[in-house]
Design an enzyme around this catalytic site. Structure first.
Site, mmCIF file in Angstrom:
data_model
loop_
_atom_site.group_PDB
_atom_site.id
_atom_site.type_symbol
_atom_site.label_atom_id
_atom_site.label_comp_id
_atom_site.label_asym_id
_atom_site.label_seq_id
_atom_site.Cartn_x
_atom_site.Cartn_y
_atom_site.Cartn_z
ATOM 1 C CB THR A 7 -0.954 0.043 1.215
ATOM 2 O OG1 THR A 7 -1.795 1.201 1.115
ATOM 3 C CG2 THR A 7 -0.198 0.108 2.532
ATOM 4 C CG ASP A 69 -9.365 -1.373 -4.703
ATOM 5 O OD1 ASP A 69 -8.617 -0.373 -4.690
ATOM 6 O OD2 ASP A 69 -10.309 -1.484 -5.495
ATOM 7 C CB SER A 70 -11.096 0.909 0.334
ATOM 8 O OG SER A 70 -10.076 1.895 0.356
#
Length: 113
Positions: A7, A69-70
């Site tokens: 990330t 993932d968002s």
């Protein structure tokens, strides 16, 4: 056990580290993450994009890698922008500017997923 998180979001990394704090899991940023070319996220769902990223960044690790993932899912927009949330503002904007762009959209309700 050490696992690597793929990330670029330091806030997410801290959240994952906090969640694992009381366990035997040590969450660290994937070494060299910032030097690895960005992954193309072309999945139709958050789960698909997370799996795509984990497989892609996993090739650059000597251990276990996870990714997530968002995005913003707005009920009044039939789930939009969903996986396309990042496209609401350029990737060169700060998180504050991207959030402002999201909030400028009309919405009755929504939630992050």
């Amino acid at each position: 056990m050490k696992v690597y998180c793929a990330t670029g979001n330091t806030g997410k990394l801290k959240e994952f580290q906090l969640a694992a704090k009381e366990t035997a899991i040590d969450v660290e940023l994937l070494p060299g993450f910032r030097e690895i070319p960005e992954c193309v996220e072309d999945g139709a769902t958050f789960a698909e994009n997370a799996a795509i990223k984990a497989r892609y960044y996993g090739r650059h690790a000597a251990g276990l890698v996870f990714a997530d993932d968002s995005g913003l899912v707005v009920d009044a927009l039939d789930g939009a922008p969903g996986v396309y949330s990042e496209g609401l503002a350029t990737t060169h904007c700060s998180i504050t500017r991207r959030s402002d762009a999201r909030l400028a959209r009309p919405a009755k309700s929504g939630n992050w997923r």
